[in-house]
Design a protein around this motif. Structure first.
Motif, short mmCIF file in Angstrom:
data_model
loop_
_atom_site.label_atom_id
_atom_site.label_comp_id
_atom_site.label_asym_id
_atom_site.label_seq_id
_atom_site.Cartn_x
_atom_site.Cartn_y
_atom_site.Cartn_z
N LYS A 31 0.79 -1.25 -0.12
CA LYS A 31 0.01 0.18 -0.16
C LYS A 31 1.04 1.03 -0.13
N TYR A 32 1.90 1.33 0.89
CA TYR A 32 2.79 2.41 0.81
C TYR A 32 4.41 2.04 0.09
N GLY A 33 4.57 2.73 -0.86
CA GLY A 33 6.16 2.54 -1.27
C GLY A 33 6.94 3.42 -0.65
N THR A 34 8.15 3.20 -0.89
CA THR A 34 9.10 4.27 -0.61
C THR A 34 10.07 4.99 -1.55
N THR A 35 10.56 6.19 -1.10
CA THR A 35 11.14 6.95 -2.08
C THR A 35 12.42 7.63 -1.20
N ILE A 36 13.37 8.49 -1.91
CA ILE A 36 14.42 9.00 -1.23
C ILE A 36 14.15 10.52 -1.52
N LYS A 37 14.47 11.26 -0.60
CA LYS A 37 14.77 12.80 -0.52
C LYS A 37 16.16 13.26 -0.16
N PRO A 38 16.54 14.09 -0.94
CA PRO A 38 17.95 14.65 -0.43
C PRO A 38 17.92 15.46 1.01
N VAL A 39 18.58 15.05 1.95
CA VAL A 39 19.01 15.81 3.00
C VAL A 39 20.32 16.76 2.95
N VAL A 40 21.26 16.35 2.42
CA VAL A 40 22.54 17.16 2.24
C VAL A 40 22.80 16.83 0.96
N SER A 41 22.69 17.90 -0.09
CA SER A 41 23.12 17.85 -1.54
C SER A 41 24.43 18.35 -1.82
N GLY A 42 24.56 18.40 -3.20
CA GLY A 42 25.90 18.66 -3.79
C GLY A 42 27.18 18.38 -3.42
N LEU A 43 27.15 17.14 -2.96
CA LEU A 43 28.35 16.24 -2.44
C LEU A 43 29.18 15.43 -3.56
N VAL A 44 30.44 15.29 -3.64
CA VAL A 44 31.37 14.51 -4.38
C VAL A 44 31.50 13.29 -3.64
N SER A 45 31.35 12.18 -4.21
CA SER A 45 31.48 10.78 -3.51
C SER A 45 31.11 10.80 -2.40
N PRO A 46 29.86 10.80 -1.82
CA PRO A 46 29.61 10.58 -0.44
C PRO A 46 29.60 9.29 -0.18
N ARG A 47 30.07 9.01 1.15
CA ARG A 47 30.25 7.53 1.39
C ARG A 47 29.54 7.18 3.03
N GLY A 48 30.66 7.57 3.77
CA GLY A 48 29.97 7.18 5.22
C GLY A 48 28.99 7.93 5.49
N VAL A 49 28.02 7.50 6.48
CA VAL A 49 27.02 8.38 7.04
C VAL A 49 26.78 7.79 8.58
N ALA A 50 26.39 8.61 9.49
CA ALA A 50 26.20 8.12 10.83
C ALA A 50 25.33 9.28 11.50
#
Length: 369
Positions: A31-50
């Motif tokens: 019934k409910y699908g998921t999508t993504i929304k940017p929180v922090v944009s304009g990054l070059v090769s982002p990888r780690g996140v915590a």
């Protein structure tokens, strides 16, 4: 080193407002699908996140690590910068201390470059503090199950900060999990044995014929702590990178010299938790036994290297019975290009970084459509 060559290095070193954390029945609904929304944009090769409090911590390709507000993505400060070229793995402990882990860098089978294969503690306003030289340790701790190249190879790739001040490091070339103390002392927690896999078709004339069974190294890329306190390690899978052969192992806290054996996966202090994944590059523990699991490319890292689709995957893996994985749900299917890192906040919000190579990149939050 070029974009495609960089991920080849990873593998070659080891060839040799979210309600996502819900009950499995609800998460499995359509019934409910998921999508993504940017929180922090304009990054070059982002990888780690915590995550920590209301903040997001993330790393980018030049080795820099930043902190931003989760609600609006506004950058607060730079936490530090380590060796660049490939973004470091990062994690933040319960006191808000962030660690950065650099890979080997350089060419496959060459010695680590200066600043590579090192665990750092970040100190805003000061130079990163070197905690441990992983390469130096691995010289004296060779992989006893090595199938290709020097058994002392190292390429630290995954990191998890524990509540007691120690840090777990997954070594993609050493095929093992290490534990590092604040004074730099290191002990081997577990070793991941190779798995016999079936060679897929389409790998070219230099590869074994399709259907050939060969041993493939684990390539331990990721580590996290589950809500049950156990340590979970994810695999990329070495050549021939057969899809569906990446496992997640569950390791008893405090273990040393445990063996994660795909031939005997449910014995000892390291047991198989989940199977059937492809090219895992990160894990994150969440509430009520959930794990977020990132696959670099659905077709496998090798098929992508050969020109295949760069579409990757992010799954929410739910616990099952008897310490084994249960139902899993793909989040934002088809929307992630070469995703790299993931985190789950205390409130259950799921974050993911993409793409691993080049701009335009972002830290995304997974939300309902």
């Amino acid at each position: 080193m070029g974009v495609r060559t960089r991920i080849a290095t990873v593998a070659a070193l080891a060839l040799a407002g979210s309600v996502l954390v819900a009950a499995p029945a609800e998460a499995g609904g359509t019934k409910y699908g998921t999508t993504i929304k940017p929180v922090v944009s304009g990054l070059v090769s982002p990888r780690g996140v915590a995550t920590f409090g209301g903040k997001i911590i993330y790393s980018v390709g030049d080795g820099s690590v930043y902190e931003a507000w989760a609600h609006n993505g506004k950058q607060i400060r730079k936490l530090g910068q380590v060796l660049g070229g490939f973004p470091p793995a990062i994690d933040t402990n319960k006191w808000g201390v962030t660690y950065a882990l650099t890979g080997a860098g350089g060419e496959p089978e060459a010695p680590p470059v200066p600043g590579g294969a090192t665990l750092y503690k970040l100190r805003p306003g000061k130079a990163p503090l070197k905690i441990a030289d992983i390469a130096k340790y691995q010289v004296k701790d060779p992989d006893p199950y090595n199938t290709n190249g020097p058994a002392e190879e190292t390429n630290p790739f995954g990191v998890a900060a524990l509540g007691d001040g120690t840090v777990l490091v997954a070594d993609a070339a050493g095929n093992d999990l290490l534990r590092v103390w604040p004074n730099g002392h290191i002990k081997t927690v577990a070793r991941l044995k190779p798995r016999v896999v079936t060679t897929p078709a389409g790998l070219g004339p230099d590869a074994p014929p399709a259907g050939t069974k060969i041993p493939a190294e684990a390539v331990a890329t990721s580590v996290t702590v589950g809500s049950d306190g156990y340590w979970y390690v994810g695999e990329l899978r070495g050549f021939p990178a057969t899809p569906g052969t990446s496992q997640i192992w569950r390791i008893k806290p405090g273990s040393y010299n445990a063996v994660c054996d795909p031939a005997n996966p449910y014995q000892g202090k390291c047991t198989r938790y989940a199977d059937g994944y492809t090219s895992i590059v990160d894990l994150a523990g969440g509430p009520r036994g959930t794990l977020a699991v990132v696959e670099l490319a659905k077709v496998s890292w090798l098929q992508w290297e050969m020109g295949g689709s760069p579409v990757g995957s992010l799954y929410l893996q739910f616990p099952g019975r008897w310490h084994k994985a249960g139902f899993k749900k793909e989040l934002a299917p088809g929307e992630l290009i070469l995703p790299a890192g993931t985190a789950i906040s205390r409130s259950g919000k799921v974050y993911v970084t993409s793409p691993l190579f080049g701009p335009p990149g972002a830290v995304y939050q997974v939300v309902k459509k």
